[in-house]
Design a protein around this motif. Structure first.
Motif, mmCIF file in Angstrom:
data_model
loop_
_atom_site.group_PDB
_atom_site.id
_atom_site.type_symbol
_atom_site.label_atom_id
_atom_site.label_comp_id
_atom_site.label_asym_id
_atom_site.label_seq_id
_atom_site.Cartn_x
_atom_site.Cartn_y
_atom_site.Cartn_z
ATOM 1 N N GLN A 236 -4.469 0.191 -5.533
ATOM 2 C CA GLN A 236 -2.930 0.348 -5.480
ATOM 3 C C GLN A 236 -2.709 0.486 -7.299
ATOM 4 O OE1 GLN A 236 -0.699 1.353 -3.066
ATOM 5 N NE2 GLN A 236 -2.365 1.494 -2.150
ATOM 6 N N THR B 61 -8.325 -3.502 -2.293
ATOM 7 C CA THR B 61 -6.994 -2.888 -1.827
ATOM 8 C C THR B 61 -5.999 -2.779 -3.131
ATOM 9 O OG1 THR B 61 -7.550 -3.588 0.356
ATOM 10 C CG2 THR B 61 -5.428 -2.732 -0.111
ATOM 11 N N GLU C 189 0.763 -1.249 0.083
ATOM 12 C CA GLU C 189 -0.160 -0.294 -0.072
ATOM 13 C C GLU C 189 0.847 1.308 0.152
ATOM 14 O OE1 GLU C 189 -3.454 0.207 2.527
ATOM 15 O OE2 GLU C 189 -3.188 -2.201 2.681
#
Length: 79
Positions: free
Chosen positions: A58, A54, A13
Motif C-alpha cells: 500500500q 500488505t 487497503e
C-alpha cells in the motif's frame, strides 16, 4: 515505517493494481484508476511489490501515485 501511516489508512487497503498483457500497471485508489505505469517504471514497481507485505505494498502504491501522501484527499459523498 511506523510514523509513515499515522492515521492507519494503509491498513484499509485503499490501493490496488492490475497488470495488463502488455505489462502496463494500472493503479487504483478506492476503485478509481489514478496512475498507469509502463516500461522501466512498471518493471521497477513489480520488482518492489513482489516481495512486499500488505501494508508495504500500500505504501509503495501511495508513493508511486505521488499526490496521496498529504492527507487532504477528499471522498466524494454522493455529489
Amino acid at each position: 515505517m511506523k510514523n509513515v501511516d499515522k492515521r492507519n489508512k494503509l491498513e484499509e487497503e485503499i490501493f490496488s493494481y492490475k497488470v495488463s498483457k502488455d505489462d502496463k500497471i494500472f493503479i487504483f485508489w478506492e476503485g478509481k484508476q489514478v496512475k498507469i505505469l509502463k516500461g522501466k517504471e512498471s518493471k521497477k514497481f513489480l520488482s518492489k511489490i513482489s516481495t512486499a507485505g500488505t501494508i508495504e505494498s500500500q505504501l509503495i502504491m501511495a508513493k508511486v501515485t505521488g499526490n496521496f501522501k498529504r492527507g487532504n484527499e477528499k471522498i466524494n459523498k454522493g455529489r
